[in-house]
Write a protein that holds these residues in place. Structure first.
Motif, short mmCIF file in Angstrom:
data_model
loop_
_atom_site.label_atom_id
_atom_site.label_comp_id
_atom_site.label_asym_id
_atom_site.label_seq_id
_atom_site.Cartn_x
_atom_site.Cartn_y
_atom_site.Cartn_z
N GLY A 238 0.69 -1.26 0.00
CA GLY A 238 0.00 0.09 0.11
C GLY A 238 0.72 1.26 0.16
N TYR A 239 1.93 1.32 0.72
CA TYR A 239 2.87 2.37 0.70
C TYR A 239 3.35 2.59 -0.50
CZ TYR A 239 6.80 5.32 2.04
OH TYR A 239 7.86 6.26 1.97
N PHE A 240 3.96 1.72 -1.24
CA PHE A 240 4.53 1.92 -2.41
C PHE A 240 3.52 2.46 -3.59
CE2 PHE A 240 7.61 -1.82 -1.24
CZ PHE A 240 8.57 -0.83 -0.97
N GLN A 241 2.32 2.00 -3.52
CA GLN A 241 1.34 2.40 -4.18
C GLN A 241 0.93 4.02 -4.11
OE1 GLN A 241 -1.99 -0.45 -5.71
NE2 GLN A 241 -0.95 -1.37 -3.89
N ALA A 242 1.03 4.36 -2.75
CA ALA A 242 0.43 5.74 -2.40
C ALA A 242 1.49 6.61 -2.69
CB ALA A 242 0.01 5.79 -1.08
N THR A 243 2.69 6.59 -2.79
CA THR A 243 3.81 7.49 -2.79
C THR A 243 4.93 7.00 -3.87
OG1 THR A 243 5.39 5.66 -1.48
CG2 THR A 243 4.10 7.39 -0.02
N ALA A 244 5.57 8.02 -4.35
CA ALA A 244 6.56 8.09 -5.33
C ALA A 244 7.97 8.06 -4.78
CB ALA A 244 6.26 9.33 -6.28
N THR A 245 8.14 8.38 -3.61
CA THR A 245 9.51 8.30 -2.84
C THR A 245 9.52 7.69 -1.67
OG1 THR A 245 9.10 10.31 -1.81
CG2 THR A 245 9.97 10.69 -4.24
N ASN A 246 10.66 7.32 -1.19
CA ASN A 246 10.74 6.59 -0.12
C ASN A 246 10.89 7.28 1.47
OD1 ASN A 246 10.47 4.13 -1.60
ND2 ASN A 246 13.00 4.13 -2.06
N ASP A 247 10.99 8.57 1.23
CA ASP A 247 10.91 9.39 2.41
C ASP A 247 9.50 10.16 2.64
OD1 ASP A 247 10.69 11.21 0.42
OD2 ASP A 247 12.48 12.45 1.04
N LYS A 248 8.55 9.82 2.11
CA LYS A 248 7.06 10.54 2.29
C LYS A 248 6.41 9.59 3.25
CE LYS A 248 3.18 12.05 0.04
NZ LYS A 248 3.12 13.47 0.61
N ILE A 275 5.35 5.18 8.46
CA ILE A 275 4.13 5.34 8.74
C ILE A 275 3.98 6.30 9.82
CG2 ILE A 275 2.04 4.11 9.76
CD1 ILE A 275 2.99 1.21 8.81
N ARG A 276 3.14 7.45 9.83
CA ARG A 276 3.15 8.35 10.63
C ARG A 276 1.98 7.97 11.60
NH1 ARG A 276 0.11 12.99 12.27
NH2 ARG A 276 1.59 14.70 12.58
N THR A 277 0.97 7.57 11.41
CA THR A 277 -0.15 7.11 12.46
C THR A 277 -0.76 5.99 11.81
OG1 THR A 277 -0.64 9.55 12.57
CG2 THR A 277 -2.16 7.82 13.60
N LEU A 278 -1.05 5.17 13.03
CA LEU A 278 -1.96 3.84 12.88
C LEU A 278 -3.29 4.10 13.59
CD1 LEU A 278 0.73 1.08 13.33
CD2 LEU A 278 -0.55 1.30 11.49
N VAL A 279 -4.31 4.21 12.85
CA VAL A 279 -5.58 4.53 13.25
C VAL A 279 -6.51 3.30 13.68
CG1 VAL A 279 -7.87 5.97 13.17
CG2 VAL A 279 -5.68 6.95 12.49
N LEU A 407 -7.12 13.01 9.31
CA LEU A 407 -6.31 13.33 8.30
C LEU A 407 -5.39 14.61 8.51
CD1 LEU A 407 -9.13 13.50 5.73
CD2 LEU A 407 -7.31 11.83 5.71
N VAL A 408 -4.30 14.21 8.16
CA VAL A 408 -2.98 15.49 8.20
C VAL A 408 -2.71 16.03 6.70
CG1 VAL A 408 -0.82 15.99 9.06
CG2 VAL A 408 -2.17 14.57 10.27
N PRO A 409 -2.88 17.14 6.47
CA PRO A 409 -2.64 17.74 5.24
C PRO A 409 -1.06 17.22 4.65
CG PRO A 409 -3.41 19.51 6.48
CD PRO A 409 -3.01 18.30 7.54
N GLY A 410 -1.14 16.67 3.37
CA GLY A 410 0.12 16.27 2.91
C GLY A 410 0.48 14.76 3.28
N VAL A 411 -0.15 14.23 4.07
CA VAL A 411 -0.03 12.72 4.59
C VAL A 411 -0.95 11.85 3.93
CG1 VAL A 411 0.63 11.30 6.55
CG2 VAL A 411 1.26 13.53 6.75
N PRO A 412 -0.73 11.10 3.15
CA PRO A 412 -2.05 10.06 2.22
C PRO A 412 -2.36 9.15 3.58
CG PRO A 412 0.27 10.07 0.98
CD PRO A 412 0.33 10.92 2.50
N MET A 413 -3.59 9.00 3.64
CA MET A 413 -4.53 8.32 4.48
C MET A 413 -4.85 6.87 3.73
SD MET A 413 -5.31 7.43 7.49
CE MET A 413 -5.51 8.70 8.62
#
Length: 471
Positions: A238-248, A275-279, A407-413
């Protein structure tokens, strides 16, 4: 890689030993001695791999007693377009700005449990064949684990399945998926009680070491580390599909009752996945939400466990929670054992609200939580259907409602889908006035002959049934 018990049992195990064993001898749950760390360079190497290739890379960090070539073949056999209906296996789609749904329900039983169970079935068959042994799997289900396990194990050599479920507390579709199977190695046991009663029976049988060894009892519930490990893979996918780089960084929202699905996210985060947050999204059975809000883990009685429209989460004893608490208290096995055997056993709860470690649940481990009700569920299903022409099931609705609150702006959920809507058709009709689409292979499933036995919520009755069908 060796594995230890959350309650401090001195003996360490290899992966294939705990694959067949389930609970540790002291009643604890197995965890690796350490979590392998993944850096940005390794993430970059994994980006673009097929799901089967990614699964091999993740699993091989934890499994060193299966030859690499064999493990790679098992992953390739498991994660195929033929089994999961799409070459992406877990395709991600953006629902609204910054909010994604990761489809985990493309497998044989239309639920996320297939992601791990299909692998488990192949691992069991491989290891039992290598040993020339048999295994009797005892499980408990509140809905999807049972059918996923039975479809994965049906016809497998050397494996019998004894699956307990709370009598009358699953959706008609879920019951039909399990009870219509006629395979001789599949046994369905409807228990007069709630899911927690079934789970208690599985643990009690697993803790009877003489019975467990005589009848070679294993588990497929998420107390089995192998199943949880398989779930770690789709966090990376899921991470790889939601991001284009490895530091996001990204966040995940996970509908949760038994804490297994979100615990896999915890493992991925401990490995270094950004992963920033696990809800943790709960329904009215909000034991986990209460803990993350207050620091109090308070188990409810069967009478106080609500029957809801997201029934797979109608759980008041979250088995996998012990794994997270073990990490939260600094892997102090004595403290973990004191909480789960001592305080919880004596009073039905433990309180970490005044313990400095509680603050780390959010600050260091990234956890947050929310609660959803039946009214919330209906509103979320209606809104998602109206605005996005997307139909979601009741558990995913709980997750989506929680996701929007964190939700946090700029962070894909990323919301983890848990099942297809057809499994909970009654609530979809209530929300939208029509039945969800039904795959052709499941037409008329509720009318098929049923193969199930009803037993009281009694450990000895279940043990007697197992003994009778193993002798």
């Amino acid at each position: 890689m060796q594995y230890l018990s959350t309650r401090g049992h001195p003996e360490r195990r290899r992966f294939c030993e705990i694959l067949l064993e389930g609970l540790a001898p002291d009643g604890g749950l197995y965890l690796p001695e350490h979590y392998p760390k993944i850096d940005a360079a390794q993430l970059a190497k994994w980006r673009g791999l097929s799901y089967a290739e990614l699964a091999f890379e993740v699993l091989s960090l934890y499994i060193d007693d299966i030859p690499a070539a064999d493990l790679k073949a098992i992953c390739a056999k498991t994660y195929t377009e033929e089994v999961f209906g799409t070459p992406d296996i877990v395709p991600l789609r953006e629902l609204e700005d910054g909010v994604y749904i990761e489809a985990l329900s493309n497998g044989p039983t239309l639920a996320f449990k297939d992601m791990a169970m299909q692998l488990l079935g192949n691992l069991f068959e491989y290891e039992l064949g290598r040993r020339g042994e048999q295994l009797n799997i005892l499980g408990a289900t509140s809905g999807d684990t049972g059918s996923a396990a039975e479809y994965a194990m049906r016809g497998k050599k050397g494996v019998r399945v004894f699956m307990t479920s709370p009598d009358g507390r699953m959706s008609p579709f879920q019951q039909a998926q399990m009870f219509s199977l006629q395979d001789e190695n599949i046994h369905n046991i409807a228990v007069a009680g709630v899911f927690d009663d079934c789970q208690d029976i599985v643990k009690a049988v697993s803790n009877d070491l003489a019975f467990k060894r005589k009848y070679k009892i294993g588990t497929v519930n998420s107390i089995n580390w192998a199943r949880l490990l398989a779930q770690v893979v789709y966090y990376f996918a899921g991470y790889f599909q939601a991001t284009a780089t490895n530091d996001k960084p990204v966040s995940f929202t996970v509908p949760s009752g038994n804490f297994g699905n979100v615990c896999a996210g915890h493992v991925a985060r401990m490995m270094g996945l950004p992963i920033r947050t696990l809800v943790v999204a709960t329904n009215e059975n909000d034991v986990l939400d209460e803990f993350f809000r207050t620091g109090v883990y308070r188990v409810r009685s069967a009478a106080d466990t609500h029957e809801t429209s997201s029934p797979s989460m109608d759980i008041s004893k979250a088995s996998n929670f012990e794994r997270f608490i073990f990490d939260l208290v600094g892997r102090d096995a004595a403290k973990s054992r004191g909480l789960f055997e001592g305080e919880l056993g004596r009073t039905g709860q433990f309180d970490l609200s005044s313990d400095p470690v509680f603050a780390k649940a959010a600050s260091e481990f990234g956890f947050a939580s929310s609660r959803s009700t039946h009214a919330d569920r209906l509103a979320t299903i209606r809104d998602t259907d109206k605005r996005f022409a997307t139909l979601i099931d009741t558990h995913t609705a709980d997750g989506l409602k929680a996701a929007r609150e964190h939700l946090v702006p700029g962070v894909p959920m990323i919301v983890l889908e848990t099942a297809l809507p057809i499994k909970f058709a009654e609530t979809i009709v209530e929300a939208l006035g029509h039945e969800p689409d039904r795959p052709a292979r499941f037409q008329g499933i509720e009318e098929l002959p049923k193969r199930v036995v009803k037993l009281p919520a009694d450990v000895e009755a279940v043990k007697a049934y197992i003994a009778k069908h193993c002798d």
